[in-house]
Enzyme design. Structure first.
Site, PDB file in Angstrom:
ATOM      1  N   ASN A  29      62.382  34.792  32.537  1.00  0.00           N
ATOM      2  CA  ASN A  29      61.895  35.423  33.759  1.00  0.00           C
ATOM      3  C   ASN A  29      62.084  36.931  33.826  1.00  0.00           C
ATOM      4  OD1 ASN A  29      61.171  32.848  34.831  1.00  0.00           O
ATOM      5  ND2 ASN A  29      63.345  32.497  35.234  1.00  0.00           N
ATOM      6  N   THR A  30      62.626  37.528  32.750  1.00  0.00           N
ATOM      7  CA  THR A  30      62.687  38.980  32.619  1.00  0.00           C
ATOM      8  C   THR A  30      61.784  39.361  31.456  1.00  0.00           C
ATOM      9  OG1 THR A  30      64.927  39.173  33.521  1.00  0.00           O
ATOM     10  CG2 THR A  30      64.157  40.958  32.097  1.00  0.00           C
TER      11      THR A  30
ATOM     12  N   ASN B  39      69.099  27.288  27.536  1.00  0.00           N
ATOM     13  CA  ASN B  39      68.582  27.825  28.784  1.00  0.00           C
ATOM     14  C   ASN B  39      67.398  26.972  29.253  1.00  0.00           C
ATOM     15  OD1 ASN B  39      68.064  29.685  30.942  1.00  0.00           O
ATOM     16  ND2 ASN B  39      68.848  31.348  29.676  1.00  0.00           N
TER      17      ASN B  39
ATOM     18  N   SER C  23      66.608  34.016  29.133  1.00  0.00           N
ATOM     19  CA  SER C  23      65.874  33.743  30.368  1.00  0.00           C
ATOM     20  C   SER C  23      64.396  34.077  30.163  1.00  0.00           C
ATOM     21  CB  SER C  23      66.420  34.584  31.520  1.00  0.00           C
ATOM     22  OG  SER C  23      65.560  34.487  32.645  1.00  0.00           O
TER      23      SER C  23
ATOM     24  N   LYS D 225      73.803  32.555  24.892  1.00  0.00           N
ATOM     25  CA  LYS D 225      72.977  31.473  25.420  1.00  0.00           C
ATOM     26  C   LYS D 225      71.576  31.562  24.826  1.00  0.00           C
ATOM     27  CE  LYS D 225      72.065  29.135  29.803  1.00  0.00           C
ATOM     28  NZ  LYS D 225      72.370  29.153  31.252  1.00  0.00           N
TER      29      LYS D 225
ATOM     30  N   ASN E 123      62.210  27.807  38.119  1.00  0.00           N
ATOM     31  CA  ASN E 123      62.570  29.060  38.777  1.00  0.00           C
ATOM     32  C   ASN E 123      62.035  30.245  37.981  1.00  0.00           C
ATOM     33  OD1 ASN E 123      64.822  31.105  37.741  1.00  0.00           O
ATOM     34  ND2 ASN E 123      65.305  29.095  36.840  1.00  0.00           N
TER      35      ASN E 123
ATOM     36  N   PHE F 274      66.742  37.424  37.628  1.00  0.00           N
ATOM     37  CA  PHE F 274      68.041  38.113  37.669  1.00  0.00           C
ATOM     38  C   PHE F 274      68.248  38.865  38.986  1.00  0.00           C
ATOM     39  CE2 PHE F 274      68.507  38.749  32.740  1.00  0.00           C
ATOM     40  CZ  PHE F 274      68.649  37.381  32.588  1.00  0.00           C
TER      41      PHE F 274
END
Length: 362
Positions: A183-184, A252, A181, A223, A116, A120
């Site tokens: 993805n940011t 994560n 994460s 995390k 993915n 967010f």
């Protein structure tokens, strides 16, 4: 029924479309009064061996729902009814944001994995607060995973996390500081020991100040990513402890693509699921040894069976979370894992799950 009928139908849809369809159905079910308690009595029969008290809260099972599936807290009652011992919602950011462009969620069935790059996407803190406040009494703890808005530079990230603590402190049973994460853009840089210590210390201090206002003191967990160099992982764990955090979540999603076979392995984003099983368990063991059991560790990554969950517990995890396996195995997974854990504890002569935590890491 899920494997034979629902799963084939859902897997014919785009992965994110199937996700939204399922979540809408669970959200509608969550608004129907009266059914969740009797269903939970069937899916989560009381077993004192699975019960723990952590941070002042009772956890009827060590199995929880990981963040990312219910970002906006739309279906908490339904997930509680499935038999989870706790539910983590989010990641939530102060302001609503759409996330990255679609497509951004990919199934890898032969690898039992997902990739993915959601970014967010969520409705913001106010919307989440309204939903959680409307729940009233909850059968299990509900955690809130918090992150910065994409438009917020790292130099100002702390202000976003503090805004979230202030906005959600009265409805969160725990806060999870998400700095891992992939993805940011730039977010993972916050895992550097110095930056991480300052951020976590600020969040812990804000929670302490907020307790005066709300009479609530949710623990703060952090995390971490599975892709840190061992020396950096050790430094980050040390920084988290020194800053006063109350727990760790390991780990994560990963940027690694080793051993994958599905064509979607080339997609950018974080990988979750079966390929992460052994890596995340090893990191749980490492975190438990580094912390020497001073704070609870939560294991997440590739938990599909009771044996997977038990391995993480024996490696040092007090709690274990699932996400990807729920997509592949269906709503019966939490109950099946709970029954399996009870059998494994009985087999090995443990009177409680607490006795099994970390036995393979000492």
């Amino acid at each position: 029924m899920y494997r034979r009928l629902l799963k084939p139908a859902l897997f014919h849809l785009d992965a994110e479309d199937a996700h939204h369809l399922t979540l809408r159905a669970l959200g509608m079910a969550s608004r129907v009064p009266g059914w969740t308690a009797p269903v939970r009595a069937l899916t989560a029969p009381a077993d004192p061996r699975l019960t723990q008290t952590l941070w002042g809260h009772a956890y009827p099972s060590p199995l929880g729902l990981a963040a990312g599936l219910d970002k906006n807290g739309e279906a908490v009652p339904a997930f509680c009814a499935l038999g989870f011992g706790f539910v983590e919602v989010g990641t939530v950011t102060p302001l609503a944001q759409p996330g990255n462009e679609r497509p951004r969620l990919f199934r890898l069935p032969p690898d039992r994995a997902l990739i993915n790059r959601m970014g967010f996407n969520n409705a913001g803190a106010d919307a989440l607060h309204a939903r959680l406040a409307a729940l009233g009494t909850r059968p299990v703890p509900v955690w809130v995973n918090i992150g910065r808005n994409k438009a917020t530079p790292n130099e100002e990230a702390t202000s976003d996390y503090l805004r979230l603590v202030r906005a959600l402190g009265d409805v969160a049973d725990a806060f999870v500081v998400n700095v891992s994460s992939p993805n940011t853009p730039g977010l993972r840089a916050l895992q550097a020991a110095g930056d991480l210590a300052a951020l976590v210390r600020a969040v812990v201090d804000e929670v302490e100040e907020g307790r005066v206002r709300t009479l609530n003191r949710p623990p703060v967990l952090v995390k971490l990513a599975p892709d840190l160099h061992p020396a950096d992982f050790e430094a980050s764990v040390g920084a988290v402890l020194d800053a006063g955090a109350h727990g760790l979540i390991v780990s994560n999603t990963t940027l690694s693509r080793g051993g994958l076979t599905h064509p979607s392995r080339e997609q950018a984003g974080g990988l979750s699921g079966r390929p992460l099983t052994e890596r995340s368990t090893a990191l749980v063991r490492g975190a438990y040894r580094l912390t020497r059991g001073r704070v609870p560790v939560v294991g997440v990554g590739g938990v599909f069976t009771a044996e997977d969950a038990y391995a993480k517990i024996r490696a040092g995890a007090s709690l274990v979370e699932v996400y990807t396996a729920l997509i592949y195995e269906g709503p019966g997974l939490p109950a099946r894992l709970g029954r399996g854990l009870s059998r494994l504890l009985e087999r090995d002569g443990f009177a409680s799950v607490t006795e099994a935590v970390g036995v393979d890491a000492r």
